[in-house]
Design a protein around this motif. Structure first.
Motif, PDB file in Angstrom:
ATOM      1  N   MET A   1       0.841  -1.184   0.000  1.00  0.00           N
ATOM      2  CA  MET A   1       0.000   0.000   0.000  1.00  0.00           C
ATOM      3  C   MET A   1       0.882   1.240   0.000  1.00  0.00           C
ATOM      4  N   SER A   2       0.458   2.252  -0.742  1.00  0.00           N
ATOM      5  CA  SER A   2       1.233   3.489  -0.843  1.00  0.00           C
ATOM      6  C   SER A   2       1.152   4.310   0.437  1.00  0.00           C
ATOM      7  N   ASP A   3       0.065   4.179   1.173  1.00  0.00           N
ATOM      8  CA  ASP A   3      -0.173   4.928   2.403  1.00  0.00           C
ATOM      9  C   ASP A   3      -0.826   3.980   3.406  1.00  0.00           C
ATOM     10  N   GLU A   4      -0.870   4.425   4.645  1.00  0.00           N
ATOM     11  CA  GLU A   4      -1.566   3.657   5.665  1.00  0.00           C
ATOM     12  C   GLU A   4      -3.039   4.049   5.643  1.00  0.00           C
ATOM     13  N   SER A   5      -3.911   3.058   5.769  1.00  0.00           N
ATOM     14  CA  SER A   5      -5.340   3.325   5.805  1.00  0.00           C
ATOM     15  C   SER A   5      -5.762   3.695   7.219  1.00  0.00           C
ATOM     16  N   LEU A   7      -8.828   3.328   8.040  1.00  0.00           N
ATOM     17  CA  LEU A   7     -10.036   2.530   8.239  1.00  0.00           C
ATOM     18  C   LEU A   7      -9.799   1.023   8.214  1.00  0.00           C
ATOM     19  N   MET A   8      -8.922   0.554   7.342  1.00  0.00           N
ATOM     20  CA  MET A   8      -8.781  -0.889   7.131  1.00  0.00           C
ATOM     21  C   MET A   8      -7.675  -1.494   7.973  1.00  0.00           C
ATOM     22  N   CYS A  13      -7.691  -5.754   4.694  1.00  0.00           N
ATOM     23  CA  CYS A  13      -6.974  -5.556   3.421  1.00  0.00           C
ATOM     24  C   CYS A  13      -6.704  -6.884   2.729  1.00  0.00           C
ATOM     25  N   GLY A  14      -6.238  -7.854   3.490  1.00  0.00           N
ATOM     26  CA  GLY A  14      -5.965  -9.177   2.916  1.00  0.00           C
ATOM     27  C   GLY A  14      -7.222  -9.829   2.377  1.00  0.00           C
ATOM     28  N   PHE A  15      -8.313  -9.701   3.121  1.00  0.00           N
ATOM     29  CA  PHE A  15      -9.591 -10.263   2.689  1.00  0.00           C
ATOM     30  C   PHE A  15     -10.054  -9.608   1.392  1.00  0.00           C
ATOM     31  N   LEU A  16      -9.985  -8.274   1.333  1.00  0.00           N
ATOM     32  CA  LEU A  16     -10.414  -7.564   0.126  1.00  0.00           C
ATOM     33  C   LEU A  16      -9.505  -7.859  -1.059  1.00  0.00           C
ATOM     34  N   HIS A  17      -8.205  -7.989  -0.794  1.00  0.00           N
ATOM     35  CA  HIS A  17      -7.273  -8.312  -1.880  1.00  0.00           C
ATOM     36  C   HIS A  17      -7.656  -9.622  -2.553  1.00  0.00           C
ATOM     37  N   SER A  18      -8.057 -10.608  -1.767  1.00  0.00           N
ATOM     38  CA  SER A  18      -8.423 -11.907  -2.340  1.00  0.00           C
ATOM     39  C   SER A  18      -9.695 -11.813  -3.187  1.00  0.00           C
ATOM     40  N   ALA A  19     -10.523 -10.790  -2.975  1.00  0.00           N
ATOM     41  CA  ALA A  19     -11.775 -10.630  -3.716  1.00  0.00           C
ATOM     42  C   ALA A  19     -11.646  -9.752  -4.949  1.00  0.00           C
ATOM     43  N   LEU A  20     -10.495  -9.099  -5.125  1.00  0.00           N
ATOM     44  CA  LEU A  20     -10.320  -8.182  -6.251  1.00  0.00           C
ATOM     45  C   LEU A  20     -10.343  -8.924  -7.581  1.00  0.00           C
ATOM     46  N   PRO A  21     -10.771  -8.245  -8.652  1.00  0.00           N
ATOM     47  CA  PRO A  21     -10.688  -8.863  -9.974  1.00  0.00           C
ATOM     48  C   PRO A  21      -9.228  -9.084 -10.366  1.00  0.00           C
ATOM     49  N   THR A  22      -9.002  -9.987 -11.278  1.00  0.00           N
ATOM     50  CA  THR A  22      -7.657 -10.357 -11.709  1.00  0.00           C
ATOM     51  C   THR A  22      -6.838  -9.144 -12.121  1.00  0.00           C
ATOM     52  N   LEU A  23      -7.462  -8.174 -12.753  1.00  0.00           N
ATOM     53  CA  LEU A  23      -6.768  -6.965 -13.212  1.00  0.00           C
ATOM     54  C   LEU A  23      -6.088  -6.214 -12.069  1.00  0.00           C
ATOM     55  N   ALA A  24      -6.631  -6.302 -10.861  1.00  0.00           N
ATOM     56  CA  ALA A  24      -6.089  -5.548  -9.726  1.00  0.00           C
ATOM     57  C   ALA A  24      -5.229  -6.394  -8.789  1.00  0.00           C
ATOM     58  N   LYS A  25      -5.350  -7.702  -8.854  1.00  0.00           N
ATOM     59  CA  LYS A  25      -4.588  -8.567  -7.941  1.00  0.00           C
ATOM     60  C   LYS A  25      -3.096  -8.431  -8.195  1.00  0.00           C
ATOM     61  N   GLY A  26      -2.337  -8.416  -7.118  1.00  0.00           N
ATOM     62  CA  GLY A  26      -0.883  -8.344  -7.219  1.00  0.00           C
ATOM     63  C   GLY A  26      -0.348  -6.960  -7.520  1.00  0.00           C
ATOM     64  N   VAL A  59     -13.759   2.940   0.393  1.00  0.00           N
ATOM     65  CA  VAL A  59     -13.827   2.435   1.763  1.00  0.00           C
ATOM     66  C   VAL A  59     -14.336   3.561   2.651  1.00  0.00           C
ATOM     67  N   GLY A  60     -15.357   3.282   3.416  1.00  0.00           N
ATOM     68  CA  GLY A  60     -15.910   4.252   4.355  1.00  0.00           C
ATOM     69  C   GLY A  60     -16.045   3.633   5.721  1.00  0.00           C
ATOM     70  N   GLY A  61     -16.212   4.473   6.699  1.00  0.00           N
ATOM     71  CA  GLY A  61     -16.411   3.972   8.050  1.00  0.00           C
ATOM     72  C   GLY A  61     -17.370   4.863   8.796  1.00  0.00           C
ATOM     73  N   ASP A  62     -18.220   4.246   9.636  1.00  0.00           N
ATOM     74  CA  ASP A  62     -19.118   5.049  10.457  1.00  0.00           C
ATOM     75  C   ASP A  62     -18.487   5.278  11.828  1.00  0.00           C
ATOM     76  N   ARG A  63     -19.109   6.121  12.617  1.00  0.00           N
ATOM     77  CA  ARG A  63     -18.538   6.479  13.919  1.00  0.00           C
ATOM     78  C   ARG A  63     -18.709   5.384  14.966  1.00  0.00           C
ATOM     79  N   GLN A  64     -19.441   4.316  14.628  1.00  0.00           N
ATOM     80  CA  GLN A  64     -19.596   3.191  15.543  1.00  0.00           C
ATOM     81  C   GLN A  64     -18.591   2.075  15.258  1.00  0.00           C
ATOM     82  N   GLY A  65     -17.703   2.268  14.276  1.00  0.00           N
ATOM     83  CA  GLY A  65     -16.640   1.305  14.014  1.00  0.00           C
ATOM     84  C   GLY A  65     -16.839   0.379  12.840  1.00  0.00           C
TER      85      GLY A  65
END
Length: 193
Positions: A1-5, A7-8, A13-26, A59-65
């Motif tokens: 990642m270029s910056d620290e999130s 929110l995530m 991050c690892g979970f979302l990476h596994s769900a990305l389309p092939t074009l974005a993986k790696g 990626v968004g986050g609410d104030r309840q976590g």
């Protein structure tokens, strides 16, 4: 990642990476927009989404976590009319149950992503899976036919804590990541007739 999130977690991050389309993986994740760095403006988010071609992860986050969002298959382009964009590669996600979960399109409709100057929304049919206002302050989430999802946030109406937009870039040891994208030209404004 270029910056620290802000929110995530590493697990999300690892979970979302596994769900990305092939074009974005790696590929390297590049932070295109953050309310903490760029202010609270949906038009700025749209403009900065054009910095890279290909998929974008909101990626968004609410104030309840709760952390939630969705994947778009291309940079966001606001439309003066209610016109949905995207493909069946899009999805929405949440960690509201304590574990990350992805909702993929059900095939009941093609209401993937709606971009206007007033709001950004994912899904349709019943409610929006995720709806965020132009100031990136308030949002709503409900069950929708497009993704077959439950409410993605802690409550159906919520106040946003932060919003981030991530793009994906192919890097090599010869090309520094900052050289692979540039600031986009000014996005034209839309006038209603």
């Amino acid at each position: 990642m270029s910056d620290e999130s802000s929110l995530m977690s590493e697990t999300l991050c690892g979970f979302l990476h596994s769900a990305l389309p092939t074009l974005a993986k790696g590929r390297q994740w590049v932070l295109l927009y953050s309310t903490q760095k760029h202010g609270m403006s949906l038009l700025t988010l749209y403009r900065r989404s054009a910095m890279l071609p290909g998929p974008c992860l909101l990626v968004g986050g609410d104030r309840q976590g709760a952390v939630f969002g969705g994947l778009m298959n291309a940079p966001l382009q606001p439309s003066p009319k209610k016109k949905y964009q995207g493909t069946s590669e899009s999805f929405v996600f949440t960690n509201v149950t304590g574990h990350p979960y992805i909702f993929r399109p059900t095939g009941l409709n093609r209401y993937f992503v709606l971009c206007t100057t007033e709001a950004l929304a994912f899904g349709g049919g019943g409610h929006f899976a995720l709806h965020i206002d132009a100031e990136l302050l308030n949002g709503s989430s409900g069950a929708c036919e497009t993704y077959g999802n439950c409410c993605l946030a802690q409550t159906e109406e919520f106040i946003l804590k932060d919003v981030e937009l991530w793009g994906f870039v192919h890097t090599s040891r010869y090309t520094p990541s900052y050289a692979l994208f540039k600031e986009p030209e000014e996005v034209p404004s839309f006038r209603s007739c």
